[in-house]
Every structure is written in C-alpha cells, then in structure tokens.
Write an enzyme that holds these catalytic residues in place. Structure first.
Site: not given
Ligand code: BGC
Length: 839
Positions: A433, A437, A439, A446, A709
């Site tokens: 994604d 950060r 994640e 995505d 984003e």
């Molecule tokens: C991510 C997204 C992901 C989403 C789910 C986020 O935290 O960065 O891109 O698809 O959560 O809804």
C-alpha cells in the site's frame, strides 16, 4: 533479423527459480517479414539433447515444453524463427538452471544465542582442494541475510530471502559463486531481523509474528575439474561471531556501532527448521535500480540539516563519512517538509532512522536490513556534511519498464511520472500500500486496482505471479479466504474488492501476457475465493453485510469508518465484485476445459445478477444507489440493460459535483474508462486535466512526485491534512494510467497478449500531443499523435512483428485511412496527417 527477450516463465536466464513447468517466450525485431511462419525450440543439458519441438506453429508469447527437470541442472535453449518471407534466425543460447527441487538438503538449519542483540555472522572456512569448474551456493537466512566470500558480497540482491507467509513457505536463493570459490576462503553470512523476526504488521504488535530466532541453512556445492563434487552444508562446525549491528527493523531502521570490540567465535547450534517449506524462489531480485544525488542542501528554520532528494522514492542510501572515533551520526527519513522543517509524523510508529557510531575510519555507510520511503533526510552529527556525500539508492524488484507516454501537458506528464514512481516505490517484493509508515503491506485491494497499470508500465508478470502464490498459500490455510493483506501477518479479515485480487489479478496477467499457465496455476485459488464468498453469503446475502472497505476513501459523504468507506452501498459493491470474480472463474473454467465448472459458475453468476437487480435497481433498470461509483459499477459490469439511463445518471453525478470526481479505490480506476465508453471522453479529459481538488492534478500542482493516498493528503497551503492514515506514496489512484495507455495512446488488446490490438487514440487539444510506446509481450507498439497548426492531426503508428492493429483514427475519413494504409495494419510503420473538425 534478431530474436530478443528470450525468457522462461517470464524470467531471463533464471537460476534457482521455481519453474514447475517451463514456458518459453521471445520477440522478433529487425526483419523484413511480417509474420512468424514457424518456430523451433531446442533444449539441451550438457551434451544431451532434451527436447526439440521441430519446426512448428509455436506461440511466441508462451510455449510450454513438457520435460522432466532434474535438480541443479542448467538447461540451455535456443529458439529459431522463420518468417513469412523465408527469413530465418536463431536466438543466442539462453539457459535456466534448476534449484534443488525435491532433493534433500545436506545443510542443516543452524542458529545462535538469540538473546544477544548484536546481529550474528555465521562463518565457515572452506578448503578448496582441487581445480574448480563450478560452485553454487544454495542459501536461506532468517529474518534477512547477506552472504560474503572472503569479505566480498555475493550477488547484488538486497533483503533476501524476501517476504512470505513464512509458516507456509520459505524461499531460498541460488548463487553462481564459481568466480569467487577458486581457492580456499571464508564463507560468511550476516543476518538481520526483517519481516520474519522483527516487529511488523498492521496490528501494532511488537513481537515478531513468524519467528523469534535467527536461522540459517546453506549448501556450497563445488564441482572440481576431475569431475568430483563436494558439498559443504551448514552444521554445528560453523562458527558465530557478531556484527556491529545492534538493531535492525523494516519500520524502524538500523543501529550500527563501529566502536564495538570483536566477539570471539563460538559454535553454531543446530536449530529447528522454520515451519514453512523450503522452496525455490519466486521473488524477483530486489536491487539498486537507480542512484539519486541529493538535489538540495537545506538549513531549515528549525536549524536542521536536511537533504532534499527531489523525488519521493523507496530505498536506502550511501553516506560517505570520515568523522572522529565515537562520533554519533543520526539519519531520519521523511516524505515532506512542514513549514520548511523536517517532518515525519505521518509515518506513525515507524521510526525510519539510522544510528551510527564511528570508529574514526573512513567509511561509506549503507544499511543492510531495512528500507525507507523518503524524499527528505535529516542528518545530525556530521560536521561539514556535503550534499555529494549522500546518495539515495532506489530499490525495487527487478522489472523492466515497458511503457512510456509523454504528452504536451506538463502537469499530466508529472502525473505519469508520479504513477510510475508509485509502482517503483511499492513493488518491493510485495505489492504494498505504501513504503514508509508502519504498514508497507500487501493490501490486496490496492494491488488489484493497480495491476493493469502496473502491466502497462513495467513487466510485472513474474512479480505478480509471486504475489498470487502468496495469496494461494494464505487461502490454503484459511479455507479459501483471501486476507486483506498478503502475506497476512495475522490479519484475518477479508473484504470485497480486496479479496477479489485472487480472481482479478490472474485474469489481468492473462490478458496482458497471453500466457494461460497463470490461469492454470491460479484456478484452484480463484475457485476457492468465490466458493468462500458463497459460504459466507449463504442464501440470505450475508456477504453484503460482512465488513467491507467499500469505495475506500471516496469523498461522497459516507459515514462508515470516519467517512472513509464512502456513500456507495457496500452490499452493491460486494455483490458486484462477487459477480465479477464468479464470471472470471467461469471464463477461466471454460478456457481450461472444465465445462462442468464453467456451467456451475455461469449459473451462479446469473443468480447473483438476478438478486442484485432485484435489490439495487428500479423496475426500469436504474441503479438505486446514487453515487458516481454505483453507476460506474453498473456500466462496467453490465448490471442493467438500461445503459442509457445509468449513463445519464453517471454524467449527472459528475456534473452535480461541479464536474469533479467523488470516487474512491473502487470507482476511480474505472471512472474515465466508463465515461469514455458512453461517449463522454470530453468529461474524462476534463477530470484528467482538472487542477483543483479533488482531481489528479491537484497533488501535482502542490509539487507531488508520487501519487498520494488521499485526494487531499496535503491542503492547498501545504499543510498535511492528517497523520493517522496519510501516505504520500500510495499507487491506487495512479491507476488512471491504464486509461491513458488505452485511450490517450489508444492501445487496446483484442486478444490476450497484445498481438492483435485496436489502436484508437482519443485526442484532446489540452494534451496537444501524445507520444507512447508499449513494449508488449508480443512486441513494441508505438502510437504518436500531434495536433498541428490549422486543425491538422498527425498520427504515427508502429506495428511490431507478427502483430496486427485495427485502427480507428480520431474523426478519420476515407482519405485519411487511405493515406494511412487502411483500417487494418500489419507489421510496419504508418503515418497520416489530416484535418479534424474539433479537438
Ligand atoms: C491501507 C490501504 C488499504 C486500506 C484498507 C490502509 O491502511 O494503507 O491502502 O487498502 O487500509 O482499507
């Protein structure tokens, strides 16, 4: 005549990759011929001929050759092609080399004292007894490893053995070390924490999810000139010392202290194998793809020393240092400045830093086991720092750029660049994604929406094939369910449009590459996903009521999850994607010759559609959910036979929003395409070139070098709009590039693999010109159009070897087609200039 791009399973001369059954592909250039008349593949292993297809009608996109592969063998192959004009050529000799396949390992898993924070180095002195013909290293180290021969790094890959659901499968890599292992020497392996052993994952958990101890397995196989072999495997005769790394983590960075004293070696300990099966690699190498110089040296108002790299990217760095012993150097990485100062709050808990304590010696510092998403780097502790001492290393999985598109609109060109950087920044082993950060995970939604754009921009087959294997591995453990992120790192939810990656991505790969083996391989995964949905849906539409992200981050005023879910009914999205995936599964069943399955899924698709129509459409077929995304889904998936009514409603939904988009992750990727299909490409172009919020060029005007984003990740005054979920490098909205390649450049494939395409560029005065090339699996297409003085349009088209194009010239008349050479073009270069009424 030249034969190029010879690949096996979409890889060039692969060593140690998983190749369950080889699929060959190639391209032909510089020939007077227009078509391939016949081709012939010959394969040998040593002096033994293994296979010879003879001259036959072989598919240059994907030809499977049945053969039984043996472990650790190099298979050499050539392809010869003969054209319609009788020209003939043979490719150079290509090869692929198998890994260990099912052969047992001589090496054993070893470990060390894991309570010691200093990272281990496992070492073995290797005595080379005779002349060496060849040497291979088969190796996997967990969390991450780097191997060295006598201090020289083996290979140029980083972050091995890459990211998987390690409880299911663990990849090992194979290196040709013949050049290094010519005489006795030391083999050493440095380990770091990485995805396996460091904190990682969406749930904020501090402990590693997959494993808490360092592990290594390796096998060095030497073949001597006298024909004998020697295998040196990891065991408790290996020793362990410690490196100067005291900390490493994907999110948090690395700590290195060069004032630490060496630790005397101790014996390695035999260890339990990790849970996952040790398997040949599928991950592409992650390597340094570009080196960026610092663009600007900034002394911020807060008194910080910050370097601006001029581009937001994902990767690492090199820093030349010569500072007194004991000097402490600190680097921090961020995506944007705030009030001219260094900023990193949107990285949330990810510390994204590097600590170094100098021994006083001159050094070029480079992290081993981490990466950052950054444009700005704040450096403290380096007196007399010069911008040229720092270099940004751009890291991503090795993929060739295949698409190029330039227009006469500077901001649109920046958007094109931003979308490409979105892929570079997020295709680091797993399609993530975001890269900065806490994640950086394989969010399936995505990946799903961006996949077609990814294929236009870069050769993404092998990269996404590995991700699909990741998906299938998760499903086998979770009853067919596709978790929201893959590898899941304990995330156990699933949702519409996210989990559907399991069906959509294989289909996209088949369409773009014309290689049916991806469908064969993924078919069980596709079925498992739609069957899983059915098991939730039962007969009472429970799937509609399941948790879904909906039209994630749409701006149309929904209330779910602080408005992030958007206003489009999640039930409508859920059923539409269920329908979509079921249809793809039915089509795949048909193609693979499973008529019973095809019938079963076709019937199910019809049932889903009937139910959808009952609940979400008026008797005259108008969608009852009044959002841009609802109408887009209706048109895209043929949910209603009242195309005109829903098309009008879509246009109103755009016009009523002051001519702006309102869409999120589900609607945005199909917005311009559906407008184009209903004859409103004018509106699609309006949306593309719109410079204010919300729209693609809003971020560009604010200086973005990647795709954000959120439509308003940064406010007009340059202030970040929030920090809880706000990345400056999220590729989902970069999916507009699919429309640009298909509509502005006009490349629309008519059959899988782009051998037969329609070229139907749309023109718009605001773009002025479009210059596009797409080096498709079938060959390199070109389409260039330019508006000249006096309403004249010039179009130039290049059709590659063995390809044909149906051309639709914008406002083309008979004379124009005549000048061009007709409506249907074969291999060659074509040009036409004619007058257009409006543009
Ligand atoms: C991510 C997204 C992901 C989403 C789910 C986020 O935290 O960065 O891109 O698809 O959560 O809804």
């Amino acid at each position: 005549m030249k034969i190029t791009d010879c690949k096996v399973n979409h890889l060039t001369n692969p060593i140690g990759f998983s190749i369950p059954s080889p699929v060959f592909s190639w391209k032909v250039t510089e020939t007077t011929g227009k078509e391939q008349a016949a081709a012939r593949i010959m394969i040998r292993c040593g002096d033994d001929p293994i296979a010879d297809t003879g001259w036959a009608e072989l598919d240059s996109l994907a030809t499977s050759v049945l053969m039984t592969l043996r472990p650790r063998q190099r298979y050499y192959w050539t392809v010869s092609v003969c054209t319609d004009t009788g020209e003939e050529a043979q490719s150079q000799e290509n090869w692929f080399e198998t890994g260990k396949l099912d052969e047992p390992w001589v090496g054993k898993w070893i470990s060390c004292d894991n309570s010691e924070p200093r990272h281990p180095i496992f070492t073995k002195q290797i005595a080379v007894k005779k002349g060496v013909v060849s040497a291979r290293l088969y190796i996997c180290g967990l969390g991450l490893y780097e191997a060295f021969w006598c201090g020289e790094r083996i290979g140029n890959e980083l972050l091995m053995p890459y990211c998987n659901h390690y409880n299911r499968w663990v990849q090992y890599q194979t290196y040709d070390v013949t050049r290094q292992v010519q005489s006795s020497g030391e083999l050493s392996v440095h380990l770091g924490n990485g995805w396996y052993k460091g904190r990682f994952g969406f749930k904020g958990r501090q402990e590693p999810y997959y494993g808490d101890s360092w592990k290594l397995i390796a096998e060095l196989r030497i073949t001597y000139t006298d024909g004998t072999d020697e295998v040196i495997g990891t065991d408790d005769s290996w020793t362990v010392t410690r490196s100067n790394l005291t900390f490493s983590n994907i999110y948090d960075g690395e700590h290195r202290d060069d004032t630490l004293l060496p630790i005397p070696p101790v014996c390695a300990q035999l260890a339990e194998a990790p849970k996952g099966k040790l398997t040949e690699r599928m991950s592409l190498p992650v390597t340094v793809q570009q080196v960026l110089p610092a663009k600007e040296f900034i002394h911020t108002p807060a008194g910080e020393t910050v370097l601006d790299m001029g581009q937001l990217f994902t990767g690492s760095f090199r820093l030349k240092l010569h500072v007194p012993a004991g000097t402490k150097v600190h680097l921090q990485f961020g995506e944007l400045l705030q009030n001219g100062n260094f900023y990193r709050d949107n990285l949330r808990s990810a510390l994204a830093e590097y600590f170094y304590t100098s021994s006083g010696e001159e050094i070029t510092l480079q992290p081993q086991f981490t990466f950052y998403g950054y444009r700005y780097v704040k450096i403290t502790g380096v007196p007399n720092l010069r911008a040229e001492d720092f270099e940004g290393l751009v890291l991503y999985s090795e993929m060739e750029q295949v698409g190029h598109i330039t227009t006469g609109h500077a901001l649109v060109n920046q958007l094109i660049s931003n979308a490409l950087w979105g892929q570079k920044g997020n295709y680091l082993d797993v399609p993530t994604d975001c890269p900065q950060r806490d994640e950086r995970m394989g969010w399936t939604g995505d990946a799903q929406v961006f996949a077609p754009t990814a294929c236009f921009q870069m050769d993404s087959f092998a990269f996404l094939a590995k991700f699909l294997e990741d998906i299938w591995q998760e499903q086998q453990e979770k009853g067919g369910m596709v978790p929201d992120v893959v590898p899941s790192f304990d995330v156990d939810g699933c949702a519409t449009a996210w989990g559907d990656a399991a069906c959509v991505i294989p289909w996209v790969l088949y369409q773009y590459y014309g290689d049916i083996s991806i469908l064969q391989r993924q078919y069980p995964s596709m079925k498992a996903w739609v069957d899983y949905i059915q098991s939730i849906d039962r007969n009472d539409h429970s799937w509609r009521r399941h948790f879904h992200y909906g039209d994630w981050l749409a701006l149309d005023g929904g209330t779910g999850m602080d408005g992030r879910i958007g206003r489009t009914d999640v039930g409508l999205i859920a059923d539409t994607y269920y329908l979509y995936s079921t249809r793809l599964t039915a089509k795949t069943a048909e193609l693979l010759g499973h008529p019973e399955d095809a019938k079963h899924y076709t019937n199910r698709a019809e049932h889903i559609l009937t139910e959808l129509r009952k609940d979400y459409f008026s008797p005259d077929g108008l969608c009852l959910v009044d959002t841009q995304t609802a109408y887009l889904l209706t048109l895209r998936h043929g949910l209603s036979s009242n195309v005109e009514g829903n098309a009008l409603a879509l246009v109103h939904a755009v016009e009523n929003n002051n001519g702006h988009l309102h869409t999120g992750f589900v609607g945005t990727p199909i917005l311009c395409e559906e407008l184009t299909k209903i004859g409103r490409s004018d509106l699609a172009f309006d949306l593309l070139v719109n410079e204010d919020y919300p729209g693609w060029l809003y971020s560009v005007k604010l200086g973005a070098t990647t795709v954000w984003e959120r439509w308003n990740s940064v406010l007009p005054d340059g202030t970040i709009s929030g920090t809880d979920m706000n990345s400056m490098n999220h590729y989902a909205y970069g999916s507009i590039l699919q429309w640009m390649y298909e509509r502005c450049a006009g490349f629309q494939t008519l059959e899988p693999g782009f051998r037969k395409i329609r070229i139907a560029p749309l023109i718009d005065r605001r773009l002025g010109f479009v210059c596009a090339t797409y080096d498709s699996p079938a060959g390199k297409w070109e389409c260039h159009w330019k508006l000249l003085e006096g309403n004249h349009l010039q179009v130039r088209i290049v059709v590659p070897f063995d390809c044909t194009a149906e051309v639709i010239l914008p406002q083309g008349n008979d004379a124009a087609y005549k000048q061009l050479g007709g409506h249907r073009l074969s291999t060659g270069e074509y040009c036409v200039t004619y007058e257009v009424r409006n543009a």
